[in-house]
Scaffold this active site. Structure first.
Site, mmCIF file in Angstrom:
data_model
loop_
_atom_site.group_PDB
_atom_site.id
_atom_site.type_symbol
_atom_site.label_atom_id
_atom_site.label_comp_id
_atom_site.label_asym_id
_atom_site.label_seq_id
_atom_site.Cartn_x
_atom_site.Cartn_y
_atom_site.Cartn_z
ATOM 1 N NE ARG A 242 -3.801 -2.229 2.336
ATOM 2 C CZ ARG A 242 -3.594 -3.455 2.797
ATOM 3 N NH1 ARG A 242 -2.431 -3.727 3.395
ATOM 4 N NH2 ARG A 242 -4.515 -4.381 2.705
ATOM 5 C CE LYS A 269 -8.285 -1.308 4.386
ATOM 6 N NZ LYS A 269 -8.705 -1.331 2.961
ATOM 7 C CE1 TYR A 369 -0.900 -24.912 5.886
ATOM 8 C CE2 TYR A 369 -2.041 -23.526 4.291
ATOM 9 C CZ TYR A 369 -1.280 -24.641 4.589
ATOM 10 O OH TYR A 369 -0.876 -25.474 3.586
#
Length: 442
Positions: A242, A269, A369
């Protein structure tokens, strides 16, 4: 004898205060100055007390009788009406002193302590300002859904649909915090769900055609300007994070030996730390930048001061100067470009691509995971992607052209795509690193 409205109205002041009784402890005290005050006598624990109910004509006879009956019910339950009135006055004073703005600021301070990212905190403060100074001064407990809707409609009428809905959501968080801390009784913003116009989902403009993206990379290569801007432009396509995360990138977050950029959760974020594998090209860009800004905090410092990162609109402004309008490409669009081209390559697990983009995965078990299972694939993908970008930049990717030659399908494709599957059944000749090979396509 019970009082009448006429008797109360016609009661004249005398040289000394006097009482006109009504019944069950209620009476009207008429003072020499002309004021007429309602009082009620009651006994609690054997002690006589008096409760002031207000003045006439502000409090009518009927209202005085109703207040007297309420006081008698309190006494019947061993509650002192005077103490209850005093407590209610204190609570009203406290509630009135807790304005929407003050509760919002308290919530922002709480989120600051919890480590919320500064850009998010800045946006929350901006929301408080957008709701207006007068609205901010209102006691949070007294704000009605209609009052909030009136404020939100101001922004909706200006066409700021996204902002309007974000404001409602922010106000709802403030009201819920007010309820949780005993400054409000309800969340009026919750009742406005569905009352506001929902904006259409807008995607960030991005270039997803390989040849056009190659032209963008060449334009970046030729761009002239501040070194921090140039290197930020060069790095952005390779790491496709970002824009805010790239702007706030710090040298302490970059590990050259392990070839990784670790973004702390406070800057993300999704409030989760994120590791970005760095290709050889990315490391070379950062190494060049380190000779310019390595003694400071930020990798890409502001043009004006090294104590701050590049400004929010710098990359977008640079794209405009290079001739890419805002409806064609944005700083955030590099993420869309990477996502599209990586998925189109067919080489990488979509979950690995999503993890590279730092998109939140539903479910805590699956999220854990994904953070570990795809790391090796993401390292390989990062290097493949940078190599592919070099090929695009150097003009090595020609849009796939297909022509029929005696029943064969001849297709030229860049080497980085490697293994591909096709949705038709025919033998295909592929040119790979200058050599033609025959594939059985599916």
């Amino acid at each position: 004898m019970a009082l009448t409205d006429t008797a109360v109205r016609n009661a004249k002041p005398k040289s000394k205060p006097y009482k006109i009784t009504d019944g069950q402890g209620l009476y009207l005290l008429v003072n020499p100055g002309g004021s007429k005050l309602w009082r009620v006598k009651y006994r609690l624990n054997g002690v006589e007390r008096k409760l002031a109910l207000g003045s006439y004509p502000e409090i009518t006879l009927a209202e005085a009788r109703s207040a007297r009956d309420a006081a008698r019910r309190q006494v019947a339950h061993a509650v002192d009406p005077n103490a209850a009135k005093r407590q209610a006055r204190i609570e009203a004073s406290i509630r009135a002193s807790h304005s929407f703005a003050s509760v919002a600021e308290e919530l922002i301070e709480k989120k600051t302590r919890e480590g919320l990212a500064e850009p998010t905190l800045k946006k929350m403060r901006w929301f408080v300002k957008l709701l207006g100074r007068d609205f901010g001064k209102r006691p949070i407990a007294e704000i009605t859904p209609q009052e909030l809707l009136h404020e939100l409609r101001k922004h909706e009428r200006r066409g700021r649909l996204d902002t309007t809905n974000l404001l409602r959501a922010f106000a709802s968080r403030v009201f819920r915090y007010g309820v949780a801390t005993a400054r409000a009784d309800r969340d009026p913003a919750q009742l406005l769900i569905g009352a506001l116009t929902t904006a259409r989902v807008k995607h960030f403009p991005a270039i997803t055609d390989p040849a056009a993206f190659g032209a963008l990379l060449r334009a970046i290569e030729d761009y002239q300007g501040d070194p921090a801007v140039i290197y930020a432009l060069k790095l952005t396509p390779h790491v496709f994070q970002r824009p805010g995360e790239i702007r706030h990138m710090e040298w302490t977050e970059v590990d050259f030996d392990k070839a990784v950029w670790i973004i702390p959760e406070g800057k993300m974020k999704m409030r989760q730390p994120h590791s970005v594998p760095l290709s050889r090209q990315s490391l070379a860009i950062l190494a060049d930048m380190r000779s310019l800004s390595g003694s400071g905090r930020y990798v890409f410092p502001s043009i004006r001061t090294r104590e701050r990162p590049l400004s929010e609109n710098t990359i977008n402004a640079s794209l405009r100067r290079m001739g890419f309008p805002k409806d064609q490409m944005t700083a955030h669009g590099f993420r869309t470009s990477a996502s599209s081209l990586l998925n189109e390559s067919g080489k990488w697990n979509p979950d690995a691509i999503e993890r590279a983009l730092a998109h939140m995965v539903a479910g805590s078990v699956r999220r854990i995971y994904n953070q570990s299972a795809y790391w090796r694939e993401r390292v390989a993908m990062a290097q493949w992607w940078s190599d592919y970008l070099d090929e695009l930049r150097d003009g090595g990717n020609v849009p796939r052209q297909q022509e029929k030659i005696e029943g064969w399908s001849t297709m030229t494709t860049p080497a980085p795509f490697g293994e591909l599957s096709y949705g038709f059944s025919m033998r295909t000749k592929m040119k790979h690193e200058g050599n033609w090979t025959t594939l059985s396509a599916r």
